[in-house]
Design a protein around this motif. Sequence first.
Motif, PDB file in Angstrom:
ATOM      1  N   ARG A  41      20.729  43.729  23.929  1.00  0.00           N
ATOM      2  CA  ARG A  41      21.073  44.883  23.096  1.00  0.00           C
ATOM      3  C   ARG A  41      21.742  44.395  21.820  1.00  0.00           C
ATOM      4  O   ARG A  41      22.741  43.671  21.856  1.00  0.00           O
ATOM      5  N   ARG A  42      21.157  44.799  20.703  1.00  0.00           N
ATOM      6  CA  ARG A  42      21.726  44.489  19.395  1.00  0.00           C
ATOM      7  C   ARG A  42      21.815  45.790  18.618  1.00  0.00           C
ATOM      8  O   ARG A  42      21.396  46.835  19.112  1.00  0.00           O
ATOM      9  N   GLY A  43      22.320  45.744  17.418  1.00  0.00           N
ATOM     10  CA  GLY A  43      22.550  46.948  16.625  1.00  0.00           C
ATOM     11  C   GLY A  43      21.360  47.858  16.460  1.00  0.00           C
ATOM     12  O   GLY A  43      21.489  49.071  16.483  1.00  0.00           O
ATOM     13  N   ASP A  44      20.154  47.309  16.310  1.00  0.00           N
ATOM     14  CA  ASP A  44      18.984  48.139  16.044  1.00  0.00           C
ATOM     15  C   ASP A  44      18.175  48.480  17.291  1.00  0.00           C
ATOM     16  O   ASP A  44      17.086  49.020  17.193  1.00  0.00           O
ATOM     17  N   GLY A  45      18.673  48.152  18.487  1.00  0.00           N
ATOM     18  CA  GLY A  45      17.970  48.507  19.714  1.00  0.00           C
ATOM     19  C   GLY A  45      17.974  47.382  20.727  1.00  0.00           C
ATOM     20  O   GLY A  45      18.800  46.472  20.675  1.00  0.00           O
ATOM     21  N   TRP A  46      17.032  47.454  21.660  1.00  0.00           N
ATOM     22  CA  TRP A  46      16.898  46.468  22.730  1.00  0.00           C
ATOM     23  C   TRP A  46      15.803  45.477  22.358  1.00  0.00           C
ATOM     24  O   TRP A  46      14.644  45.850  22.202  1.00  0.00           O
ATOM     25  N   HIS A  47      16.163  44.215  22.216  1.00  0.00           N
ATOM     26  CA  HIS A  47      15.227  43.168  21.830  1.00  0.00           C
ATOM     27  C   HIS A  47      14.657  42.504  23.079  1.00  0.00           C
ATOM     28  O   HIS A  47      15.404  42.018  23.926  1.00  0.00           O
ATOM     29  N   VAL A  62      11.196  45.289  19.695  1.00  0.00           N
ATOM     30  CA  VAL A  62      12.451  46.036  19.782  1.00  0.00           C
ATOM     31  C   VAL A  62      12.133  47.417  20.364  1.00  0.00           C
ATOM     32  O   VAL A  62      11.175  48.067  19.950  1.00  0.00           O
ATOM     33  N   TYR A  63      12.927  47.848  21.334  1.00  0.00           N
ATOM     34  CA  TYR A  63      12.736  49.127  22.013  1.00  0.00           C
ATOM     35  C   TYR A  63      13.999  49.971  21.880  1.00  0.00           C
ATOM     36  O   TYR A  63      15.091  49.450  21.742  1.00  0.00           O
ATOM     37  N   ARG A  64      13.825  51.274  21.996  1.00  0.00           N
ATOM     38  CA  ARG A  64      14.983  52.179  21.950  1.00  0.00           C
ATOM     39  C   ARG A  64      15.738  52.202  23.269  1.00  0.00           C
ATOM     40  O   ARG A  64      16.934  52.401  23.301  1.00  0.00           O
ATOM     41  N   ALA A  65      15.017  52.053  24.374  1.00  0.00           N
ATOM     42  CA  ALA A  65      15.636  52.103  25.700  1.00  0.00           C
ATOM     43  C   ALA A  65      15.178  50.896  26.512  1.00  0.00           C
ATOM     44  O   ALA A  65      14.023  50.478  26.409  1.00  0.00           O
ATOM     45  N   PRO A  66      16.046  50.345  27.350  1.00  0.00           N
ATOM     46  CA  PRO A  66      15.656  49.183  28.140  1.00  0.00           C
ATOM     47  C   PRO A  66      14.530  49.480  29.133  1.00  0.00           C
ATOM     48  O   PRO A  66      13.713  48.605  29.421  1.00  0.00           O
ATOM     49  N   GLU A  67      14.470  50.718  29.628  1.00  0.00           N
ATOM     50  CA  GLU A  67      13.431  51.070  30.597  1.00  0.00           C
ATOM     51  C   GLU A  67      12.032  50.912  30.014  1.00  0.00           C
ATOM     52  O   GLU A  67      11.102  50.508  30.713  1.00  0.00           O
ATOM     53  N   ALA A  69      11.070  48.767  27.672  1.00  0.00           N
ATOM     54  CA  ALA A  69      10.759  47.332  27.616  1.00  0.00           C
ATOM     55  C   ALA A  69      10.457  46.785  29.005  1.00  0.00           C
ATOM     56  O   ALA A  69       9.525  45.993  29.181  1.00  0.00           O
ATOM     57  N   MET A  70      11.208  47.209  30.001  1.00  0.00           N
ATOM     58  CA  MET A  70      10.987  46.731  31.373  1.00  0.00           C
ATOM     59  C   MET A  70       9.608  47.131  31.883  1.00  0.00           C
ATOM     60  O   MET A  70       8.906  46.327  32.494  1.00  0.00           O
ATOM     61  N   ARG A  71       9.204  48.376  31.626  1.00  0.00           N
ATOM     62  CA  ARG A  71       7.873  48.831  32.040  1.00  0.00           C
ATOM     63  C   ARG A  71       6.781  48.037  31.320  1.00  0.00           C
ATOM     64  O   ARG A  71       5.768  47.674  31.914  1.00  0.00           O
ATOM     65  N   HIS A  72       7.006  47.764  30.033  1.00  0.00           N
ATOM     66  CA  HIS A  72       6.041  46.981  29.264  1.00  0.00           C
ATOM     67  C   HIS A  72       5.876  45.587  29.865  1.00  0.00           C
ATOM     68  O   HIS A  72       4.760  45.109  30.071  1.00  0.00           O
ATOM     69  N   VAL A  73       6.977  44.935  30.190  1.00  0.00           N
ATOM     70  CA  VAL A  73       6.915  43.595  30.780  1.00  0.00           C
ATOM     71  C   VAL A  73       6.241  43.647  32.148  1.00  0.00           C
ATOM     72  O   VAL A  73       5.424  42.789  32.478  1.00  0.00           O
ATOM     73  N   ASP A  74       6.551  44.659  32.954  1.00  0.00           N
ATOM     74  CA  ASP A  74       5.916  44.797  34.271  1.00  0.00           C
ATOM     75  C   ASP A  74       4.391  44.870  34.147  1.00  0.00           C
ATOM     76  O   ASP A  74       3.670  44.218  34.899  1.00  0.00           O
ATOM     77  N   ARG A  75       3.904  45.660  33.190  1.00  0.00           N
ATOM     78  CA  ARG A  75       2.453  45.780  32.991  1.00  0.00           C
ATOM     79  C   ARG A  75       1.874  44.487  32.416  1.00  0.00           C
ATOM     80  O   ARG A  75       0.820  44.035  32.834  1.00  0.00           O
ATOM     81  N   TRP A  76       2.559  43.907  31.442  1.00  0.00           N
ATOM     82  CA  TRP A  76       2.069  42.721  30.742  1.00  0.00           C
ATOM     83  C   TRP A  76       1.987  41.511  31.672  1.00  0.00           C
ATOM     84  O   TRP A  76       0.992  40.817  31.699  1.00  0.00           O
TER      85      TRP A  76
END
Length: 121
Positions: A41-47, A62-67, A69-76
Amino acid sequence: MAGMVEVKWVRAKSRGDSAPERWRAHLVKPWMSCEFAWLVRRGDGWHLELMTRDLRIRDVAVYRAPEHAMRHVDRWIASRWMHTVPASDEDDPRARSERRQSKALKHWLAVLVHETAGASS
């Protein structure tokens, strides 16, 4: 084999109030792998940061919410884990020729250097 892949996200301990929030990802299925992805988490969102083939850590998106990004990584990772996740131990089900070889110490040092450099910025 994609249905058999499972990623576990673990919240990293904070080093104080000024330290950013951090999540670490590793495979738990089909075997327990080294860490291969981080959410910071940084100033402009979740990296989202991923470890590349040469054990460098690259800021991917960069994502607005960690969920999200987590879903993206799970699919990827379900379709790419065979070639992207570092080999960690003998439980790794891939044939030795299909593993991305990384020594545990080299992996640990790459993560340590990245976290130290990130903490100072």
